[in-house]
Write an enzyme that holds these catalytic residues in place. Structure first.
Site, PDB file in Angstrom:
ATOM      1  N   SER A 142       0.884  -1.178   0.000  1.00  0.00           N
ATOM      2  CA  SER A 142       0.000   0.000   0.000  1.00  0.00           C
ATOM      3  C   SER A 142       0.918   1.224   0.000  1.00  0.00           C
ATOM      4  CB  SER A 142      -0.832  -0.001   1.295  1.00  0.00           C
ATOM      5  OG  SER A 142      -1.424   1.253   1.535  1.00  0.00           O
ATOM      6  N   TYR A 155      -1.923  -1.344  10.383  1.00  0.00           N
ATOM      7  CA  TYR A 155      -1.892  -1.450   8.916  1.00  0.00           C
ATOM      8  C   TYR A 155      -0.571  -0.897   8.371  1.00  0.00           C
ATOM      9  CZ  TYR A 155      -3.894  -1.227   4.147  1.00  0.00           C
ATOM     10  OH  TYR A 155      -4.158  -1.389   2.797  1.00  0.00           O
TER      11      TYR A 155
HETATM   12  P1  NAD Z   1     -11.254  -6.731   0.046  1.00  0.00           P
HETATM   13  O1  NAD Z   1     -11.827  -6.501   1.395  1.00  0.00           O
HETATM   14  O2  NAD Z   1     -12.099  -6.514  -1.151  1.00  0.00           O
HETATM   15  O3  NAD Z   1     -10.636  -8.204  -0.027  1.00  0.00           O
HETATM   16  C1  NAD Z   1      -9.899  -8.760   1.019  1.00  0.00           C
HETATM   17  C2  NAD Z   1      -9.694 -10.252   0.792  1.00  0.00           C
HETATM   18  O4  NAD Z   1      -8.912 -10.765   1.904  1.00  0.00           O
HETATM   19  C3  NAD Z   1     -11.002 -11.054   0.771  1.00  0.00           C
HETATM   20  O5  NAD Z   1     -10.928 -12.062  -0.212  1.00  0.00           O
HETATM   21  C4  NAD Z   1     -11.046 -11.680   2.158  1.00  0.00           C
HETATM   22  O6  NAD Z   1     -11.775 -12.912   2.202  1.00  0.00           O
HETATM   23  C5  NAD Z   1      -9.562 -11.906   2.420  1.00  0.00           C
HETATM   24  N1  NAD Z   1      -9.307 -12.039   3.862  1.00  0.00           N
HETATM   25  C6  NAD Z   1      -9.523 -11.116   4.831  1.00  0.00           C
HETATM   26  N2  NAD Z   1      -9.232 -11.641   6.041  1.00  0.00           N
HETATM   27  C7  NAD Z   1      -8.826 -12.923   5.815  1.00  0.00           C
HETATM   28  C8  NAD Z   1      -8.407 -13.998   6.657  1.00  0.00           C
HETATM   29  N3  NAD Z   1      -8.364 -13.887   7.985  1.00  0.00           N
HETATM   30  N4  NAD Z   1      -8.063 -15.161   6.082  1.00  0.00           N
HETATM   31  C9  NAD Z   1      -8.137 -15.312   4.751  1.00  0.00           C
HETATM   32  N5  NAD Z   1      -8.522 -14.341   3.902  1.00  0.00           N
HETATM   33  C10 NAD Z   1      -8.864 -13.171   4.428  1.00  0.00           C
HETATM   34  O7  NAD Z   1      -9.953  -5.799   0.029  1.00  0.00           O
HETATM   35  P2  NAD Z   1      -9.022  -5.215  -1.154  1.00  0.00           P
HETATM   36  O8  NAD Z   1      -9.150  -3.747  -1.136  1.00  0.00           O
HETATM   37  O9  NAD Z   1      -9.188  -5.962  -2.420  1.00  0.00           O
HETATM   38  O10 NAD Z   1      -7.603  -5.519  -0.492  1.00  0.00           O
HETATM   39  C11 NAD Z   1      -6.637  -6.392  -1.049  1.00  0.00           C
HETATM   40  C12 NAD Z   1      -5.253  -5.921  -0.618  1.00  0.00           C
HETATM   41  O11 NAD Z   1      -4.997  -4.630  -1.171  1.00  0.00           O
HETATM   42  C13 NAD Z   1      -5.087  -5.769   0.902  1.00  0.00           C
HETATM   43  O12 NAD Z   1      -3.838  -6.269   1.295  1.00  0.00           O
HETATM   44  C14 NAD Z   1      -5.143  -4.264   1.111  1.00  0.00           C
HETATM   45  O13 NAD Z   1      -4.445  -3.853   2.245  1.00  0.00           O
HETATM   46  C15 NAD Z   1      -4.485  -3.776  -0.176  1.00  0.00           C
HETATM   47  N6  NAD Z   1      -4.782  -2.379  -0.516  1.00  0.00           N
HETATM   48  C16 NAD Z   1      -6.065  -1.965  -0.732  1.00  0.00           C
HETATM   49  C17 NAD Z   1      -6.297  -0.619  -1.033  1.00  0.00           C
HETATM   50  C18 NAD Z   1      -7.683  -0.094  -1.267  1.00  0.00           C
HETATM   51  O14 NAD Z   1      -7.827   1.151  -1.355  1.00  0.00           O
HETATM   52  N7  NAD Z   1      -8.702  -0.918  -1.402  1.00  0.00           N
HETATM   53  C19 NAD Z   1      -5.219   0.269  -1.134  1.00  0.00           C
HETATM   54  C20 NAD Z   1      -3.930  -0.204  -0.922  1.00  0.00           C
HETATM   55  C21 NAD Z   1      -3.728  -1.532  -0.629  1.00  0.00           C
END
Ligand code: NAD
Length: 260
Positions: A142, A155
Site C-alpha cells: 500500500s 496497517y
Molecule cells: P477486500 O476486502 O475486497 O478483499 C480482502 C480479501 O482478503 C477477501 O478475499 C477476504 O476474504 C480476504 N481475507 C480477509 N481476512 C482474511 C483472513 N483472515 N483469512 C483469509 N482471507 C482473508 O480488500 P481489497 O481492497 O481488495 O484488499 C486487497 C489488498 O490490497 C489488501 O492487502 C489491502 O491492504 C491492499 N490495498 C487496498 C487498497 C484499497 O484502497 N482498497 C489500497 C492499498 C492496498
C-alpha cells in the site's frame, strides 16, 4: 509464456484479488482461489472460473490467522495443481483507530493477515520456484508501506513490514529466476474501504459518494479511485518476461500520493 502456469492469489474472493484472478485466467493461468467464503460458494466460484476461462482451478478457505491452515493451503495447491509458480499475497484487512485505544486483538489480526501470512506462503513456495528456476512473488502492500497516516498503526506497520520482507526475499533469490516485488496502491475501489467512507459520510453528514471523493482527495492528488483491475494488469506485467529485472522494488501506483 504464462499459459499453463499456476497462480495462488490470497484474498481472491473480493476486490483486488478477484479482479487479478480474472486478468490472470484470461491468459490461461491456472488459479488457486482463496478467501473467506463458505466452502460451497468458494467451490462454485472456482468452477465458474474453470468454465469461463478453460483453466484448472481450486478453492481454499484457509483463515490466514492460522499458520497450520496456511500450510494445508500450500500443500493442497501443490498436490492439486503441481506447483505454485506465481504467488500473490493480497489478502488484507483494515482497522482505523487512534493508537491509544487501538485494540490488541485488531493489532494481532492485522499483523498476522497482512504480514505474517506472506512470510508463511513465501517460505512454503520459494524452494519449488528456485528449483524450477522461475517464479513471481507479488505482495500487495500500500502507499502505507511507504508513508504513514493517523489511526492506522497496525496497517502501516504491517505494510512497511511487507515492503521490507519483499526486499530480503528478492535478494535471497535474485540468482534463481524468481522476482519479488511489492505494489503500493493508493485508493482502490473495493469493499475494504467502505467502513472508512461510511464513517466520513456519518461524521460530515454527506452522501456515500461525496464521502468517497473527500477520502480520495484528502491525500491523493489524482482525484479518483483506481479500479481493482488496474492492479491486476500491473501484476500481469510483473509476471511477464519483460519485467524479469524488476525485483526487490516497492512500486507505487498511487496517483502521485507519495510524490509530495
Ligand atoms: P477486500 O476486502 O475486497 O478483499 C480482502 C480479501 O482478503 C477477501 O478475499 C477476504 O476474504 C480476504 N481475507 C480477509 N481476512 C482474511 C483472513 N483472515 N483469512 C483469509 N482471507 C482473508 O480488500 P481489497 O481492497 O481488495 O484488499 C486487497 C489488498 O490490497 C489488501 O492487502 C489491502 O491492504 C491492499 N490495498 C487496498 C487498497 C484499497 O484502497 N482498497 C489500497 C492499498 C492496498
Amino acid at each position: 509464456m504464462l499459459n499453463g502456469k499456476t497462480a495462488l492469489i490470497t484474498g481472491s474472493t473480493s476486490g483486488i484479488g478477484l479482479a487479478t484472478a480474472h486478468v490472470l485466467a484470461e491468459q490461461g493461468i491456472n488459479l488457486v482461489l482463496h478467501g473467506l467464503l463458505p466452502e460451497a460458494e468458494g467451490i462454485a466460484l472456482a468452477a465458474e472460473f474453470a468454465e469461463k476461462y478453460n483453466v484448472k482451478t481450486l478453492f481454499d478457505g484457509a483463515n490466514l490467522m492460522e499458520p497450520e491452515a496456511i500450510e494445508t493451503l500450500m500443500t493442497k495447491a501443490v498436490t492439486h495443481m503441481g506447483a505454485v509458480d506465481i504467488l500473490v499475497n493480497n489478502a488484507g484487512l483494515q482497522h482505523t483507530e487512534a493508537v491509544d485505544t487501538f485494540p490488541t486483538n485488531k493489532w494481532d489480526m492485522i499483523i498476522a493477515i497482512n504480514l505474517s501470512a506472506a512470510f508463511h506462503t513465501i517460505q512454503q513456495s520459494l524452494p519449488r520456484m528456485k528449483a524450477n528456476g522461475w517464479g513471481r512473488i507479488i505482495n500487495i502492500a500500500s502507499v502505507h508501506g511507504l508513508v504513514g497516516s493517523i489511526h492506522k498503526a497496525a496497517y502501516v506497520a504491517a505494510k512497511h513490514g511487507i515492503v521490507g520482507l519483499t526486499k530480503v526475499v528478492a535478494l535471497e533469490c535474485a540468482e534463481h529466476g524468481v522476482t519479488v516485488n511489492s505494489i503500493c496502491p493508493g485508493w482502490v475501489d473495493t469493499p475494504l474501504i467502505n467502513t472508512q467512507i461510511g464513517n466520513i459520510a456519518e461524521q460530515q453528514d454527506v452522501t456515500f459518494e461525496q464521502a468517497k471523493y473527500k477520502l480520495v482527495t484528502a491525500k491523493q492528488p489524482l482525484p479518483e479511485m483506481m479500479n481493482p483491475r488496474q492492479i491486476g494488469e500491473f501484476i500481469l506485467f510483473l509476471c511477464s518476461d519483460s519485467a524479469r529485472s524488476i525485483t526487490g522494488s516497492a512500486l507505487p501506483m498511487d496517483g502521485a500520493w507519495t510524490a509530495q
